[in-house]
Design a protein around this motif. Structure first.
Motif, PDB file in Angstrom:
ATOM      1  N   LYS A  22     145.192  96.296 -60.412  1.00  0.00           N
ATOM      2  CA  LYS A  22     146.065  95.335 -59.896  1.00  0.00           C
ATOM      3  C   LYS A  22     145.501  94.161 -59.263  1.00  0.00           C
ATOM      4  O   LYS A  22     145.547  93.108 -59.663  1.00  0.00           O
ATOM      5  N   SER A  23     144.225  94.487 -58.270  1.00  0.00           N
ATOM      6  CA  SER A  23     143.549  93.456 -57.755  1.00  0.00           C
ATOM      7  C   SER A  23     142.821  92.703 -58.815  1.00  0.00           C
ATOM      8  O   SER A  23     142.673  91.413 -58.569  1.00  0.00           O
ATOM      9  N   ALA A  24     142.019  93.159 -59.505  1.00  0.00           N
ATOM     10  CA  ALA A  24     141.090  92.565 -60.623  1.00  0.00           C
ATOM     11  C   ALA A  24     142.027  91.683 -61.466  1.00  0.00           C
ATOM     12  O   ALA A  24     141.937  90.582 -61.513  1.00  0.00           O
ATOM     13  N   VAL A  25     143.336  92.181 -61.747  1.00  0.00           N
ATOM     14  CA  VAL A  25     144.031  91.366 -63.013  1.00  0.00           C
ATOM     15  C   VAL A  25     144.680  90.432 -62.066  1.00  0.00           C
ATOM     16  O   VAL A  25     144.690  89.230 -62.599  1.00  0.00           O
ATOM     17  N   GLY A  26     145.152  90.596 -60.963  1.00  0.00           N
ATOM     18  CA  GLY A  26     145.896  89.703 -59.981  1.00  0.00           C
ATOM     19  C   GLY A  26     145.082  88.531 -59.522  1.00  0.00           C
ATOM     20  O   GLY A  26     145.613  87.589 -59.812  1.00  0.00           O
ATOM     21  N   LYS A  27     143.816  88.662 -59.259  1.00  0.00           N
ATOM     22  CA  LYS A  27     142.959  87.635 -58.831  1.00  0.00           C
ATOM     23  C   LYS A  27     142.685  86.801 -60.033  1.00  0.00           C
ATOM     24  O   LYS A  27     142.517  85.410 -60.011  1.00  0.00           O
ATOM     25  N   ALA A  28     142.468  87.346 -61.414  1.00  0.00           N
ATOM     26  CA  ALA A  28     142.326  86.490 -62.536  1.00  0.00           C
ATOM     27  C   ALA A  28     143.441  85.654 -63.091  1.00  0.00           C
ATOM     28  O   ALA A  28     143.123  84.602 -63.135  1.00  0.00           O
ATOM     29  N   VAL A  29     144.538  86.227 -63.068  1.00  0.00           N
ATOM     30  CA  VAL A  29     145.835  85.503 -63.170  1.00  0.00           C
ATOM     31  C   VAL A  29     145.980  84.535 -62.450  1.00  0.00           C
ATOM     32  O   VAL A  29     146.227  83.346 -62.573  1.00  0.00           O
ATOM     33  N   ALA A  30     145.806  84.820 -61.001  1.00  0.00           N
ATOM     34  CA  ALA A  30     146.009  84.034 -59.947  1.00  0.00           C
ATOM     35  C   ALA A  30     145.092  82.456 -60.102  1.00  0.00           C
ATOM     36  O   ALA A  30     145.334  81.310 -60.079  1.00  0.00           O
ATOM     37  N   ALA A  31     143.726  83.015 -60.613  1.00  0.00           N
ATOM     38  CA  ALA A  31     142.810  81.758 -60.893  1.00  0.00           C
ATOM     39  C   ALA A  31     143.063  80.867 -62.118  1.00  0.00           C
ATOM     40  O   ALA A  31     143.015  79.799 -62.029  1.00  0.00           O
ATOM     41  N   VAL A  32     143.928  81.554 -63.044  1.00  0.00           N
ATOM     42  CA  VAL A  32     144.059  80.893 -64.248  1.00  0.00           C
ATOM     43  C   VAL A  32     145.455  79.929 -63.822  1.00  0.00           C
ATOM     44  O   VAL A  32     145.551  78.922 -64.511  1.00  0.00           O
ATOM     45  N   LEU A  33     146.196  80.628 -63.135  1.00  0.00           N
ATOM     46  CA  LEU A  33     147.571  79.662 -62.966  1.00  0.00           C
ATOM     47  C   LEU A  33     147.303  78.647 -61.721  1.00  0.00           C
ATOM     48  O   LEU A  33     148.081  77.931 -61.519  1.00  0.00           O
ATOM     49  N   GLY A  34     146.157  78.817 -60.925  1.00  0.00           N
ATOM     50  CA  GLY A  34     145.937  77.934 -59.728  1.00  0.00           C
ATOM     51  C   GLY A  34     146.911  78.340 -58.743  1.00  0.00           C
ATOM     52  O   GLY A  34     147.491  77.830 -57.900  1.00  0.00           O
ATOM     53  N   PHE A  35     147.302  79.754 -58.466  1.00  0.00           N
ATOM     54  CA  PHE A  35     148.021  80.450 -57.727  1.00  0.00           C
ATOM     55  C   PHE A  35     147.257  80.713 -56.391  1.00  0.00           C
ATOM     56  O   PHE A  35     146.081  81.318 -56.587  1.00  0.00           O
ATOM     57  N   ASP A  36     147.689  81.229 -55.310  1.00  0.00           N
ATOM     58  CA  ASP A  36     147.027  81.629 -54.255  1.00  0.00           C
ATOM     59  C   ASP A  36     147.206  83.092 -54.590  1.00  0.00           C
ATOM     60  O   ASP A  36     148.026  83.753 -55.165  1.00  0.00           O
ATOM     61  N   TYR A  37     146.391  84.160 -53.865  1.00  0.00           N
ATOM     62  CA  TYR A  37     146.383  85.440 -54.187  1.00  0.00           C
ATOM     63  C   TYR A  37     146.561  86.312 -52.892  1.00  0.00           C
ATOM     64  O   TYR A  37     145.600  85.644 -51.922  1.00  0.00           O
ATOM     65  N   MET A  38     147.196  87.169 -52.687  1.00  0.00           N
ATOM     66  CA  MET A  38     147.376  87.866 -51.450  1.00  0.00           C
ATOM     67  C   MET A  38     147.448  89.587 -51.685  1.00  0.00           C
ATOM     68  O   MET A  38     148.246  89.589 -52.839  1.00  0.00           O
ATOM     69  N   SER A  39     146.571  90.186 -51.134  1.00  0.00           N
ATOM     70  CA  SER A  39     146.857  91.862 -51.387  1.00  0.00           C
ATOM     71  C   SER A  39     147.007  92.890 -50.551  1.00  0.00           C
ATOM     72  O   SER A  39     146.474  92.378 -49.191  1.00  0.00           O
ATOM     73  N   SER A  40     148.327  93.479 -50.377  1.00  0.00           N
ATOM     74  CA  SER A  40     148.561  94.452 -49.333  1.00  0.00           C
ATOM     75  C   SER A  40     147.533  95.379 -49.154  1.00  0.00           C
ATOM     76  O   SER A  40     147.394  96.056 -48.204  1.00  0.00           O
ATOM     77  N   GLY A  41     146.969  95.944 -50.189  1.00  0.00           N
ATOM     78  CA  GLY A  41     146.015  97.038 -50.322  1.00  0.00           C
ATOM     79  C   GLY A  41     144.711  96.398 -49.437  1.00  0.00           C
ATOM     80  O   GLY A  41     144.256  97.392 -48.646  1.00  0.00           O
ATOM     81  N   ALA A  42     144.473  95.145 -49.370  1.00  0.00           N
ATOM     82  CA  ALA A  42     143.248  95.011 -48.265  1.00  0.00           C
ATOM     83  C   ALA A  42     143.845  94.944 -47.056  1.00  0.00           C
ATOM     84  O   ALA A  42     143.102  95.523 -46.017  1.00  0.00           O
ATOM     85  N   ILE A  43     145.057  94.612 -46.404  1.00  0.00           N
ATOM     86  CA  ILE A  43     145.596  94.852 -45.531  1.00  0.00           C
ATOM     87  C   ILE A  43     145.579  96.259 -44.934  1.00  0.00           C
ATOM     88  O   ILE A  43     145.247  96.681 -43.778  1.00  0.00           O
ATOM     89  N   GLN A  44     146.055  97.153 -45.738  1.00  0.00           N
ATOM     90  CA  GLN A  44     145.956  98.708 -45.512  1.00  0.00           C
ATOM     91  C   GLN A  44     144.447  99.253 -45.459  1.00  0.00           C
ATOM     92  O   GLN A  44     144.466  99.881 -44.485  1.00  0.00           O
ATOM     93  N   ARG A  45     143.570  98.641 -46.135  1.00  0.00           N
ATOM     94  CA  ARG A  45     142.229  99.147 -46.068  1.00  0.00           C
ATOM     95  C   ARG A  45     141.779  98.939 -44.556  1.00  0.00           C
ATOM     96  O   ARG A  45     141.136  99.336 -43.864  1.00  0.00           O
ATOM     97  N   GLU A  46     142.237  97.401 -43.995  1.00  0.00           N
ATOM     98  CA  GLU A  46     141.801  96.989 -42.776  1.00  0.00           C
ATOM     99  C   GLU A  46     142.349  97.741 -41.614  1.00  0.00           C
ATOM    100  O   GLU A  46     141.632  98.285 -40.646  1.00  0.00           O
ATOM    101  N   GLU A  47     143.712  98.212 -42.036  1.00  0.00           N
ATOM    102  CA  GLU A  47     144.237  99.097 -40.895  1.00  0.00           C
ATOM    103  C   GLU A  47     143.747 100.442 -40.837  1.00  0.00           C
ATOM    104  O   GLU A  47     143.680 100.944 -39.655  1.00  0.00           O
ATOM    105  N   ALA A  48     143.348 100.939 -42.144  1.00  0.00           N
ATOM    106  CA  ALA A  48     142.709 102.248 -42.019  1.00  0.00           C
ATOM    107  C   ALA A  48     141.175 102.349 -41.356  1.00  0.00           C
ATOM    108  O   ALA A  48     141.049 103.192 -40.596  1.00  0.00           O
TER     109      ALA A  48
END
Length: 200
Positions: A22-48
């Protein structure tokens, strides 16, 4: 409170199996479309990390401490209400941003475990492939239990999504093309293939 979002055609939510890319594809798609990218997984890892827990331990802890999920969910819903040209990588974002283009990625358990082991994340270390597969399955079971308990949502029901891609045997580049092509067709209300299952 989680509110109702205004309609936008420039929001993508990516959910799916743990280790499905999800993260790898999401970042790549966001870059292609010029979208911002946000990951709840990163938030979870920070919380853990803040609680000195593994991801599995945090998931199990959250089963009896719903405030952890609610805080992440509210942040995602707020982004859906206020942002445009945004891609959110999150297991539940599709539920809290229902007007988004909803994508679900699936992958084979062994491949998912290999990918996570290769990522070398600080709070996701495993002795071998068998342990990785066992803990990933336990994480998924914990998440499914919480989502059904708190929201009445069955995350395994793929009919809830606009696009499903099996990422087991396909390059990220091919996934990005499928996702962006289907998203652009969805934006134009044109027909597109909603299930993609690549073989070796």
């Amino acid at each position: 409170m989680l509110g109702t979002q205004p309609f936008s055609k420039n929001l993508i939510t990516i959910s799916g199996d743990i280790g499905s890319g999800k993260s790898a594809v999401g970042k790549a798609v966001a870059a292609v479309l010029g979208f911002d990218y946000m990951s709840s997984g990163a938030i979870q890892r920070e919380e853990a990390a803040a609680r000195n827990m593994s991801i599995l331990q945090l998931n199990q802890f959250a089963e009896t401490h719903p405030e952890i999920d609610y805080a992440i969910d509210e942040r995602i819903a707020q982004l859906g209400r206020t942002k445009d040209k945004l891609l959110i990588d999150s297991r539940m974002a599709w539920h809290f941003v229902p007007h988004s283009f909803k994508v679900f990625l699936v992958t084979e358990p062994a491949i998912a475990a290999q990918r996570i082991m290769a990522a070398l994340r600080n709070n996701e270390s495993y002795q071998d492939l068998a342990q990785a597969m066992q803990e990933i399955q336990a994480r998924r079971a914990s998440e499914s239990k919480r989502f059904m308990q708190f929201y009445g949502v069955d995350l395994t029901d793929q009919s809830q999504f606009d696009l499903v891609i099996n990422t087991s045997h396909v390059s990220i580049q091919a996934e990005v093309k499928v996702l962006t092509d289907c998203f652009q067709a969805w934006q134009k209300t044109e027909p597109f293939e909603k299930r993609w299952f690549f073989t070796k």
